[in-house]
Design an enzyme around this catalytic site. Structure first.
Site, PDB file in Angstrom:
ATOM      1  N   LEU A   1       0.826  -1.214   0.000  1.00  0.00           N
ATOM      2  CA  LEU A   1       0.000   0.000   0.000  1.00  0.00           C
ATOM      3  C   LEU A   1       0.858   1.261   0.000  1.00  0.00           C
ATOM      4  O   LEU A   1       0.350   2.372  -0.066  1.00  0.00           O
ATOM      5  CB  LEU A   1      -0.899   0.010   1.247  1.00  0.00           C
ATOM      6  CG  LEU A   1      -2.018  -1.022   1.300  1.00  0.00           C
ATOM      7  CD1 LEU A   1      -2.718  -0.966   2.653  1.00  0.00           C
ATOM      8  CD2 LEU A   1      -3.025  -0.770   0.187  1.00  0.00           C
ATOM      9  N   SER A   2       2.183   1.087   0.094  1.00  0.00           N
ATOM     10  CA  SER A   2       3.068   2.254   0.190  1.00  0.00           C
ATOM     11  C   SER A   2       2.972   3.191  -1.024  1.00  0.00           C
ATOM     12  O   SER A   2       2.998   4.414  -0.848  1.00  0.00           O
ATOM     13  CB  SER A   2       4.513   1.805   0.401  1.00  0.00           C
ATOM     14  OG  SER A   2       4.628   1.214   1.670  1.00  0.00           O
TER      15      SER A   2
ATOM     16  N   LYS B   1      14.764  -7.040   4.759  1.00  0.00           N
ATOM     17  CA  LYS B   1      15.086  -6.012   5.760  1.00  0.00           C
ATOM     18  C   LYS B   1      16.460  -6.213   6.407  1.00  0.00           C
ATOM     19  O   LYS B   1      17.104  -5.247   6.801  1.00  0.00           O
ATOM     20  CB  LYS B   1      14.003  -5.960   6.847  1.00  0.00           C
ATOM     21  CG  LYS B   1      12.723  -5.302   6.361  1.00  0.00           C
ATOM     22  CD  LYS B   1      11.701  -5.119   7.471  1.00  0.00           C
ATOM     23  CE  LYS B   1      10.440  -4.490   6.900  1.00  0.00           C
ATOM     24  NZ  LYS B   1       9.407  -4.240   7.894  1.00  0.00           N
TER      25      LYS B   1
ATOM     26  N   GLY C   1      10.570 -10.092  12.391  1.00  0.00           N
ATOM     27  CA  GLY C   1      11.129  -8.763  12.129  1.00  0.00           C
ATOM     28  C   GLY C   1      10.313  -7.626  12.730  1.00  0.00           C
ATOM     29  O   GLY C   1      10.866  -6.724  13.379  1.00  0.00           O
TER      30      GLY C   1
HETATM   31  P1  NAP Z   1       7.925 -12.544  10.261  1.00  0.00           P
HETATM   32  O1  NAP Z   1       9.299 -11.978  10.327  1.00  0.00           O
HETATM   33  O2  NAP Z   1       7.633 -13.703   9.394  1.00  0.00           O
HETATM   34  O3  NAP Z   1       7.484 -12.870  11.772  1.00  0.00           O
HETATM   35  C1  NAP Z   1       6.265 -13.488  12.119  1.00  0.00           C
HETATM   36  C2  NAP Z   1       6.531 -14.470  13.254  1.00  0.00           C
HETATM   37  O4  NAP Z   1       5.281 -15.017  13.693  1.00  0.00           O
HETATM   38  C3  NAP Z   1       7.412 -15.649  12.820  1.00  0.00           C
HETATM   39  O5  NAP Z   1       8.434 -15.847  13.753  1.00  0.00           O
HETATM   40  C4  NAP Z   1       6.429 -16.795  12.778  1.00  0.00           C
HETATM   41  O6  NAP Z   1       7.062 -18.033  13.025  1.00  0.00           O
HETATM   42  C5  NAP Z   1       5.482 -16.413  13.892  1.00  0.00           C
HETATM   43  N1  NAP Z   1       4.222 -17.149  13.864  1.00  0.00           N
HETATM   44  C6  NAP Z   1       3.553 -17.612  12.777  1.00  0.00           C
HETATM   45  N2  NAP Z   1       2.445 -18.241  13.179  1.00  0.00           N
HETATM   46  C7  NAP Z   1       2.404 -18.191  14.531  1.00  0.00           C
HETATM   47  C8  NAP Z   1       1.516 -18.694  15.522  1.00  0.00           C
HETATM   48  N3  NAP Z   1       0.411 -19.387  15.178  1.00  0.00           N
HETATM   49  N4  NAP Z   1       1.779 -18.452  16.823  1.00  0.00           N
HETATM   50  C9  NAP Z   1       2.897 -17.792  17.189  1.00  0.00           C
HETATM   51  N5  NAP Z   1       3.791 -17.297  16.288  1.00  0.00           N
HETATM   52  C10 NAP Z   1       3.549 -17.500  14.977  1.00  0.00           C
HETATM   53  O7  NAP Z   1       6.898 -11.397   9.792  1.00  0.00           O
HETATM   54  P2  NAP Z   1       6.952  -9.838  10.164  1.00  0.00           P
HETATM   55  O8  NAP Z   1       7.627  -9.088   9.097  1.00  0.00           O
HETATM   56  O9  NAP Z   1       7.438  -9.706  11.547  1.00  0.00           O
HETATM   57  O10 NAP Z   1       5.387  -9.460  10.063  1.00  0.00           O
HETATM   58  C11 NAP Z   1       4.448  -9.953  11.015  1.00  0.00           C
HETATM   59  C12 NAP Z   1       3.095  -9.291  10.771  1.00  0.00           C
HETATM   60  O11 NAP Z   1       3.207  -7.884  10.986  1.00  0.00           O
HETATM   61  C13 NAP Z   1       2.563  -9.445   9.335  1.00  0.00           C
HETATM   62  O12 NAP Z   1       1.183  -9.643   9.382  1.00  0.00           O
HETATM   63  C14 NAP Z   1       2.872  -8.108   8.683  1.00  0.00           C
HETATM   64  O13 NAP Z   1       1.972  -7.782   7.651  1.00  0.00           O
HETATM   65  C15 NAP Z   1       2.693  -7.167   9.870  1.00  0.00           C
HETATM   66  N6  NAP Z   1       3.466  -5.927   9.728  1.00  0.00           N
HETATM   67  C16 NAP Z   1       2.793  -4.746   9.828  1.00  0.00           C
HETATM   68  C17 NAP Z   1       3.467  -3.552   9.732  1.00  0.00           C
HETATM   69  C18 NAP Z   1       2.716  -2.275   9.841  1.00  0.00           C
HETATM   70  O14 NAP Z   1       3.255  -1.221   9.467  1.00  0.00           O
HETATM   71  N7  NAP Z   1       1.500  -2.300  10.357  1.00  0.00           N
HETATM   72  C19 NAP Z   1       4.874  -3.549   9.546  1.00  0.00           C
HETATM   73  C20 NAP Z   1       5.545  -4.773   9.466  1.00  0.00           C
HETATM   74  C21 NAP Z   1       4.818  -5.968   9.557  1.00  0.00           C
HETATM   75  P3  NAP Z   1       7.534 -18.897  11.722  1.00  0.00           P
HETATM   76  O15 NAP Z   1       8.558 -18.063  11.016  1.00  0.00           O
HETATM   77  O16 NAP Z   1       8.105 -20.136  12.347  1.00  0.00           O
HETATM   78  O17 NAP Z   1       6.309 -19.130  10.924  1.00  0.00           O
END
Ligand code: NAP
Length: 287
Positions: A21-22, A71, A135
């Protein structure tokens, strides 16, 4: 001085990135402030990452946002990184200048600015529970931990990631108690002031809530980082239990505003950017 005719190019680098969406929020901001610039999507496969980053300046690209899965991977190609990017260990914003590439991280500050400016939530002395240790969680946890909470507990299906994140927090941010939760029960949500979902669970509308309703209570602020639709199952049940709730659209907006300022030196037009985001979500029937 000759008038510049070509527009500066900005964009988001990711793989995949086409649903970002950026572009709508940054292009709306450039238009509003009459800046001759365009924001695009750069979906770059891993084998082309190095070449893409090395040619940024040659291709008239003045700045980029960085998203999954790059990242951390972009860091070796940068000449300089900000204190915040070093602290989080990840970069979501790159500024291209004559001195080379400089990396920043605006995710954590974007989150903190949103909860403090819009919800008047101050992490000081608060008990905080975090779902997810990836992340986004790291950026959010570092910023929360730097702002004097009493306790931060973290749970993730991947226990190694929790261990790594807690070790990082203990090292960087003295003061709070940190809990490596082995289960959602061990997050102690029933005692918490803030619960953050930083897992992708909720991105699909059919996704269940990870948290049993019995842990949710009045006085708990439930923040879901997901922004693709306004109400995840977690936010729905939190609302029912009388919690204050927010999805992640505000964090997206604030991190974007901070990136915009890094690139242009100008204050980002918040209302225009927010309106562009909401309109796009509405059009795609996601609201
Ligand atoms: P990420 O690096 O993949 O981290 C997500 C973590 O959640 C992973 O360690 C994953 O483990 C874990 N996970 C998955 N299913 C789970 C469960 N059922 N119970 C507990 N932990 C679980 O992703 P991210 O970049 O941090 O992003 C995470 C979320 O934040 C996404 O939905 C993204 O769209 C959102 N986000 C929003 C913004 C914003 O500006 N609002 C910014 C950044 C990210 P595994 O790797 O083992 O699956």
């Amino acid at each position: 001085m000759a008038k510049k005719t070509s527009s500066d190019i900005y964009g988001v680098l990711g793989f995949p990135a086409k649903h970002s969406l950026s572009p709508v929020m940054h292009n709306a901001a450039f238009k509003e402030l009459k800046i001759n610039a365009k924001y695009r999507i750069f979906e770059v496969p891993p084998q082309e990452l190095e070449g893409f980053l090395k040619d940024l300046s040659k291709n008239n690209i003045a700045g980029i946002n960085v998203t999954i899965p790059y990242k951390e991977r972009v860091i070796p190609y940068l000449q300089k990184t900000s204190v915040e990017a070093d602290l989080i260990g990840a970069v979501n914003t790159i500024k291209v200048s004559q001195d080379g590439l400089e990396g920043f991280n605006t995710d954590g500050e974007g989150f903190l600015r949103h909860i403090s400016e819009v919800f008047d939530f101050d992490p000081r002395d608060k008990k905080i529970a975090i779902l997810g240790a990836g992340g986004a969680s790291k950026a959010v946890c570092v910023y929360l931990a730097k702002n004097g909470p009493k306790r931060i507990s973290v749970y993730d299906v991947n226990h190694e990631k929790v261990r790594g994140l807690i070790a990082h927090l203990v090292h960087c941010c003295k003061g709070p108690e940190f809990i490596e939760a082995g289960s959602i029960e061990e997050l102690l949500i029933q005692e918490a002031d803030l619960l953050v979902n930083a897992t992708p669970i909720g991105m699909k509308e059919s996704d269940p809530s990870l948290v049993d309703e019995k842990f949710l209570h009045q006085g708990l602020f439930v923040y879901d980082l997901i922004y693709h639709h306004p109400q995840t199952a977690l936010l729905n049940s939190a609302k029912k239990k009388g919690c204050l709730t927010s999805n992640g659209l505000g964090m997206l907006l604030y991190q974007g505003m901070l990136s915009f300022r890094i690139w242009t030196g100008k204050n980002a037009p918040k209302e225009v950017m927010e309106e562009a985001l909401l309109l796009t979500l509405k059009k795609s029937h996601q609201v």
